[in-house]
Design a protein around this motif. Structure first.
Motif, PDB file in Angstrom:
ATOM      1  N   GLU A  45       0.829  -1.210   0.000  1.00 35.85           N
ATOM      2  CA  GLU A  45       0.000   0.000   0.000  1.00 35.85           C
ATOM      3  C   GLU A  45       0.864   1.261   0.000  1.00 35.85           C
ATOM      4  O   GLU A  45       0.556   2.243  -0.663  1.00 35.85           O
ATOM      5  CB  GLU A  45      -0.955   0.018   1.206  1.00 35.85           C
ATOM      6  CG  GLU A  45      -2.025  -1.042   1.155  1.00 35.85           C
ATOM      7  CD  GLU A  45      -1.555  -2.400   1.665  1.00 35.85           C
ATOM      8  OE1 GLU A  45      -0.529  -2.482   2.371  1.00 35.85           O
ATOM      9  OE2 GLU A  45      -2.192  -3.408   1.305  1.00 35.85           O
ATOM     10  N   ALA A  46       1.969   1.216   0.745  1.00 36.29           N
ATOM     11  CA  ALA A  46       2.893   2.351   0.799  1.00 36.29           C
ATOM     12  C   ALA A  46       4.005   2.234  -0.241  1.00 36.29           C
ATOM     13  O   ALA A  46       4.761   3.190  -0.448  1.00 36.29           O
ATOM     14  CB  ALA A  46       3.500   2.463   2.192  1.00 36.29           C
ATOM     15  N   GLY A  47       4.133   1.066  -0.877  1.00 36.33           N
ATOM     16  CA  GLY A  47       5.213   0.857  -1.835  1.00 36.33           C
ATOM     17  C   GLY A  47       6.570   0.756  -1.159  1.00 36.33           C
ATOM     18  O   GLY A  47       7.573   1.161  -1.738  1.00 36.33           O
ATOM     19  N   LEU A  48       6.608   0.185   0.062  1.00 34.39           N
ATOM     20  CA  LEU A  48       7.845   0.133   0.833  1.00 34.39           C
ATOM     21  C   LEU A  48       8.189  -1.283   1.275  1.00 34.39           C
ATOM     22  O   LEU A  48       7.305  -2.073   1.609  1.00 34.39           O
ATOM     23  CB  LEU A  48       7.722   0.990   2.100  1.00 34.39           C
ATOM     24  CG  LEU A  48       7.481   2.477   1.923  1.00 34.39           C
ATOM     25  CD1 LEU A  48       7.239   3.139   3.282  1.00 34.39           C
ATOM     26  CD2 LEU A  48       8.651   3.134   1.205  1.00 34.39           C
ATOM     27  N   ALA A  49       9.479  -1.568   1.310  1.00 33.95           N
ATOM     28  CA  ALA A  49      10.020  -2.748   1.980  1.00 33.95           C
ATOM     29  C   ALA A  49      10.926  -2.214   3.084  1.00 33.95           C
ATOM     30  O   ALA A  49      11.573  -1.175   2.916  1.00 33.95           O
ATOM     31  CB  ALA A  49      10.794  -3.619   1.011  1.00 33.95           C
ATOM     32  N   ARG A  50      10.928  -2.908   4.212  1.00 30.61           N
ATOM     33  CA  ARG A  50      11.704  -2.440   5.361  1.00 30.61           C
ATOM     34  C   ARG A  50      12.586  -3.546   5.915  1.00 30.61           C
ATOM     35  O   ARG A  50      12.171  -4.697   5.992  1.00 30.61           O
ATOM     36  CB  ARG A  50      10.770  -1.948   6.465  1.00 30.61           C
ATOM     37  CG  ARG A  50       9.945  -0.744   6.099  1.00 30.61           C
ATOM     38  CD  ARG A  50       8.978  -0.400   7.241  1.00 30.61           C
ATOM     39  NE  ARG A  50       8.168   0.763   6.958  1.00 30.61           N
ATOM     40  CZ  ARG A  50       6.959   0.714   6.368  1.00 30.61           C
ATOM     41  NH1 ARG A  50       6.451  -0.449   6.011  1.00 30.61           N
ATOM     42  NH2 ARG A  50       6.278   1.814   6.162  1.00 30.61           N
ATOM     43  N   VAL A  51      13.786  -3.136   6.353  1.00 30.34           N
ATOM     44  CA  VAL A  51      14.742  -4.023   7.003  1.00 30.34           C
ATOM     45  C   VAL A  51      15.215  -3.302   8.256  1.00 30.34           C
ATOM     46  O   VAL A  51      15.660  -2.156   8.173  1.00 30.34           O
ATOM     47  CB  VAL A  51      15.962  -4.315   6.089  1.00 30.34           C
ATOM     48  CG1 VAL A  51      17.010  -5.144   6.820  1.00 30.34           C
ATOM     49  CG2 VAL A  51      15.521  -4.978   4.797  1.00 30.34           C
ATOM     50  N   ILE A  52      15.094  -3.954   9.422  1.00 33.05           N
ATOM     51  CA  ILE A  52      15.637  -3.350  10.641  1.00 33.05           C
ATOM     52  C   ILE A  52      17.079  -3.808  10.805  1.00 33.05           C
ATOM     53  O   ILE A  52      17.446  -4.917  10.417  1.00 33.05           O
ATOM     54  CB  ILE A  52      14.789  -3.673  11.887  1.00 33.05           C
ATOM     55  CG1 ILE A  52      14.632  -5.171  12.100  1.00 33.05           C
ATOM     56  CG2 ILE A  52      13.432  -2.991  11.791  1.00 33.05           C
ATOM     57  CD1 ILE A  52      13.890  -5.549  13.380  1.00 33.05           C
ATOM     58  N   SER A  53      17.896  -2.928  11.383  1.00 30.05           N
ATOM     59  CA  SER A  53      19.322  -3.235  11.497  1.00 30.05           C
ATOM     60  C   SER A  53      19.966  -2.346  12.549  1.00 30.05           C
ATOM     61  O   SER A  53      19.393  -1.342  12.975  1.00 30.05           O
ATOM     62  CB  SER A  53      20.005  -3.000  10.145  1.00 30.05           C
ATOM     63  OG  SER A  53      21.374  -3.324  10.219  1.00 30.05           O
ATOM     64  N   ASN A  54      21.179  -2.710  12.910  1.00 35.33           N
ATOM     65  CA  ASN A  54      21.999  -1.871  13.768  1.00 35.33           C
ATOM     66  C   ASN A  54      22.596  -0.747  12.913  1.00 35.33           C
ATOM     67  O   ASN A  54      23.037  -0.993  11.788  1.00 35.33           O
ATOM     68  CB  ASN A  54      23.107  -2.716  14.397  1.00 35.33           C
ATOM     69  CG  ASN A  54      23.894  -1.954  15.429  1.00 35.33           C
ATOM     70  OD1 ASN A  54      24.592  -0.995  15.109  1.00 35.33           O
ATOM     71  ND2 ASN A  54      23.784  -2.372  16.672  1.00 35.33           N
ATOM     72  N   LYS A  55      22.640   0.453  13.452  1.00 35.00           N
ATOM     73  CA  LYS A  55      23.130   1.604  12.677  1.00 35.00           C
ATOM     74  C   LYS A  55      24.589   1.479  12.244  1.00 35.00           C
ATOM     75  O   LYS A  55      25.021   2.168  11.327  1.00 35.00           O
ATOM     76  CB  LYS A  55      22.933   2.896  13.468  1.00 35.00           C
ATOM     77  CG  LYS A  55      23.820   3.040  14.678  1.00 35.00           C
ATOM     78  CD  LYS A  55      23.564   4.344  15.412  1.00 35.00           C
ATOM     79  CE  LYS A  55      24.471   4.503  16.606  1.00 35.00           C
ATOM     80  NZ  LYS A  55      24.170   5.735  17.345  1.00 35.00           N
ATOM     81  N   ASN A  56      25.348   0.584  12.888  1.00 35.38           N
ATOM     82  CA  ASN A  56      26.765   0.430  12.555  1.00 35.38           C
ATOM     83  C   ASN A  56      27.041  -0.710  11.580  1.00 35.38           C
ATOM     84  O   ASN A  56      28.203  -0.991  11.286  1.00 35.38           O
ATOM     85  CB  ASN A  56      27.570   0.208  13.844  1.00 35.38           C
ATOM     86  CG  ASN A  56      27.465   1.399  14.765  1.00 35.38           C
ATOM     87  OD1 ASN A  56      27.635   2.532  14.339  1.00 35.38           O
ATOM     88  ND2 ASN A  56      27.142   1.149  16.025  1.00 35.38           N
ATOM     89  N   SER A  57      25.996  -1.354  11.066  1.00 41.41           N
ATOM     90  CA  SER A  57      26.205  -2.490  10.168  1.00 41.41           C
ATOM     91  C   SER A  57      26.736  -2.032   8.811  1.00 41.41           C
ATOM     92  O   SER A  57      26.551  -0.890   8.389  1.00 41.41           O
ATOM     93  CB  SER A  57      24.914  -3.278   9.986  1.00 41.41           C
ATOM     94  OG  SER A  57      24.010  -2.536   9.197  1.00 41.41           O
ATOM     95  N   LYS A  58      27.378  -2.950   8.121  1.00 39.71           N
ATOM     96  CA  LYS A  58      27.939  -2.655   6.791  1.00 39.71           C
ATOM     97  C   LYS A  58      26.838  -2.277   5.802  1.00 39.71           C
ATOM     98  O   LYS A  58      27.011  -1.353   5.004  1.00 39.71           O
ATOM     99  CB  LYS A  58      28.733  -3.875   6.284  1.00 39.71           C
ATOM    100  CG  LYS A  58      29.325  -3.704   4.906  1.00 39.71           C
ATOM    101  CD  LYS A  58      30.368  -2.616   4.868  1.00 39.71           C
ATOM    102  CE  LYS A  58      31.015  -2.570   3.492  1.00 39.71           C
ATOM    103  NZ  LYS A  58      31.691  -1.306   3.252  1.00 39.71           N
TER     104      LYS A  58
END
Length: 137
Positions: A45-58
């Motif tokens: 509906e929003a046209g989005l895919a999301r991935v959660i991660s640590n801000k320091n990841s590669k």
């Protein structure tokens, strides 16, 4: 097979709701692909895919480096497969750090994967504006 990003088939959408480990491909600063396993949620509906991660990841560092480059936002892809079924979503990625975006991504992850991730003050969201969907579900 190409699909309508904002109006996927019921089978394709159902496949993205099943619990699957996915891959995320981001561009390294030298242009080579960096591929890692991740959990992904898809919000057609929003046209989005999301991935959660640590801000320091590669993967996060790759996306942030691309944002400051002449080529602009990072072009990324997420993919999942099971037997003959497969699905890929492509688009440009940005990193969201605000509390509301992170909370929404964590809630969507918990719904898809059946568990709430442990609290992490360094958590961010890699948000993909999907402009291409492919697959066979």
């Amino acid at each position: 097979m190409a699909l309508d990003v904002l109006n996927p088939t019921p089978e394709y959408l159902a496949f993205w709701r099943e619990r699957h480990v996915c891959t995320l491909t981001t561009p390294r600063p030298d242009g080579t692909p960096h591929v890692v396993p991740v959990g992904v949620t898809y919000d057609p509906e929003a046209g989005l895919a999301r991935v959660i991660s640590n801000k320091n990841s590669k993967k996060i560092r790759n996306v942030l480096a691309a944002q400051g480059s002449p080529t602009g936002p990072a072009r990324v892809a997420v993919c999942q497969m099971e037997g003959r079924r497969w699905a890929t979503l492509e688009g440009h990625a940005v990193i969201r750090t605000d509390e509301a975006s992170v909370a929404e991504a964590v809630a969507r992850y918990a719904e898809r994967y059946g568990r709430t991730p442990s609290p992490n003050p360094d958590r961010v969201v890699l948000e993909i504006t999907v402009d291409r969907a492919m697959g066979r579900a």
